[in-house]
Enzyme design. Sequence first.
Site, PDB file in Angstrom:
ATOM      1  CD  GLU A 167       8.629   6.180  -8.559  1.00  0.00           C
ATOM      2  OE1 GLU A 167       8.063   5.081  -8.649  1.00  0.00           O
ATOM      3  OE2 GLU A 167       8.704   6.821  -7.507  1.00  0.00           O
ATOM      4  CG  HIS A 210      14.022  -0.082  -3.334  1.00  0.00           C
ATOM      5  ND1 HIS A 210      15.083   0.729  -3.655  1.00  0.00           N
ATOM      6  CD2 HIS A 210      12.909   0.572  -3.760  1.00  0.00           C
ATOM      7  CE1 HIS A 210      14.627   1.836  -4.237  1.00  0.00           C
ATOM      8  NE2 HIS A 210      13.307   1.756  -4.314  1.00  0.00           N
ATOM      9  NE  ARG A 250      11.343  -0.124  -7.016  1.00  0.00           N
ATOM     10  CZ  ARG A 250      10.297   0.226  -6.323  1.00  0.00           C
ATOM     11  NH1 ARG A 250       9.609  -0.669  -5.661  1.00  0.00           N
ATOM     12  NH2 ARG A 250       9.938   1.483  -6.285  1.00  0.00           N
ATOM     13  CG  HIS A 275      10.935  -2.095  -1.247  1.00  0.00           C
ATOM     14  ND1 HIS A 275      10.971  -1.117  -0.285  1.00  0.00           N
ATOM     15  CD2 HIS A 275      10.214  -1.561  -2.279  1.00  0.00           C
ATOM     16  CE1 HIS A 275      10.314  -0.043  -0.713  1.00  0.00           C
ATOM     17  NE2 HIS A 275       9.837  -0.304  -1.924  1.00  0.00           N
ATOM     18  NE  ARG A 294       5.757  -2.524  -5.158  1.00  0.00           N
ATOM     19  CZ  ARG A 294       6.133  -1.285  -4.863  1.00  0.00           C
ATOM     20  NH1 ARG A 294       5.471  -0.245  -5.332  1.00  0.00           N
ATOM     21  NH2 ARG A 294       7.179  -1.061  -4.082  1.00  0.00           N
TER      22      ARG A 294
END
Length: 485
Positions: free
Chosen positions: A106, A222, A269, A327, A362
């Site tokens: 990811e 997000h 992100r 998010h 995060r």
Amino acid sequence: MLKTDYLIIGSGIAGLSTALQLKDQGKITVITRGELKQANTYWAQGGIAAVMTKEDRFVKHINDTLDAGAGHGDRDAIRHLVEGAPKAIRFLESIGVKFKKEPALEGGHSVARIWRTTDFTGQDILNQLIKAVQKAKNIEVKDHVDAVELIVKNDRCNGAYVRVQDQEELHPIYAKRTVLATGGLGQLYAKTSNTKAAAGDGIALAAKAGLEPTALEFIQFHPTALNHDDKGRYFLLSETLRGFGAKIVNVEGKSFLDEYDSRAELAPRDIVTRAVNFELANGAVYLDMRHLNGKEVKKRFPNIYKRLKQYGLDLTNDLIPITPVAHFSCGGVPTDLKGTTKLPGLSAVGEVAYTKVHGANRLASNALLEAVVFAESIVKEIIRQKETGAEAEITEVDPSEIPKVVIESLPQVKAYAKRIGQIMWERVGIVRSEEGLKKALKEISEIPARDYRIQNRQIVCYKLIQACLHRPLSLGCHYIASDLD
Ligand SMILES: Cc1cc2nc3c(=O)[nH]c(=O)nc-3n(C[C@H](O)[C@H](O)[C@H](O)COP(=O)(O)OP(=O)(O)OC[C@H]3O[C@@H](n4cnc5c(N)ncnc54)[C@H](O)[C@@H]3O)c2cc1C
């Protein structure tokens, strides 16, 4: 009136992992505001990060987490998280979660280390947690019960005042230790991937008890949700789609992310979100998987594929219109590495807690991990206190001390919550300015906050906006527009 040893508020991965690991220590009561499954955990798609392969190292996961968090995370807390990950995976496997043999990649991770079951990993985890909790003798679960205030007496938390759905009065539930596991606050925003239950309640409860929330300015948006409001939630298109090769393209069908960051689709992100947000000003933005092998895409993402079909879209053949959404809350109720807050008798775990691991942003798939690792830390501390005789006794309140709350009609509450969501999205969203933040404070203060649900939202919004105002420079997912933008 109910008395228990351990009161856990919330039935997501944080609450249920804590309950299960505590099950031999006494009577446990889990309360949750809606159905058991009404939790962000249920919607988690990507998976859970852990160093479990030969080519990976703890230090790599630590550095990736620090980097994604713009260097603002705490190395010791991150080490605690990362080193606890293999045990967290084993715990989940022990209750029947079946992870795939190969980890996925990811954005922001330098190595493939995302452990997943399907493309709806959160559902599989929550289903197994629920099964295990329902089998456990010492755990009682009460759904449709809202925690409204903490019972603070003798300078410690003695449980919570709760409201059972449709009742007018509050009731005390007394406990030697209370664990806040109420999740995030995405529902404070008009556009969010979060469930209805995620309205920042734990932060409001703690704030009303005198605990100052920390790092609330770091709201992660997000970049890729389906641009369609489905009853107050936006369906997420997981980061693993980009890990698998999905592109993000603009209204002309052109890729553009490499103009913003050399890592393009796999940049952290906050960078992808801002890029998508800027491009949206020129027209629609899409997720594009048409260049990939359709059979493989369907095999790898069967649930996302099926869900998009319900919206009339084919993940393998169509451009999928996307929008960023609120998010994840990187900040929350501050705790130490044992999950303990500054209010004796109160712990916090999961998204509601601020453990310092996420810093200013995060890293993907570190949230489920944080919940399980810190649940274990809380349980260890409870056992230590029990063994050393340091567990406190409960102090009950006089019935006259039970707070009274105002309850307005649901349509009225929804209308106020909607207005708050619009203000937060417009003025406290992906790109912020001092002027906008001040306007937001004023506009939110004009919304009548008689009902406790609106009061709670207002408290959290104030704290969040004030945190933004205290950080005049951009950092991580907190982005302040300057005159040069
Ligand atoms: C769509 C989506 C996809 C995600 N994908 C991933 C992923 O792949 N990997 C990852 O690591 N993270 C992911 N995340 C983030 C992660 O899912 C959450 O951070 C995590 O599940 C939070 O767990 P939790 O137990 O703290 O909160 P939740 O799972 O949200 O549970 C909170 C619980 O508290 C209850 N509650 C709230 N307020 C009250 C109240 N006042 N009284 C009583 N009960 C209350 C709620 O009903 C709920 O049961 C994703 C999040 C979303 C929304």
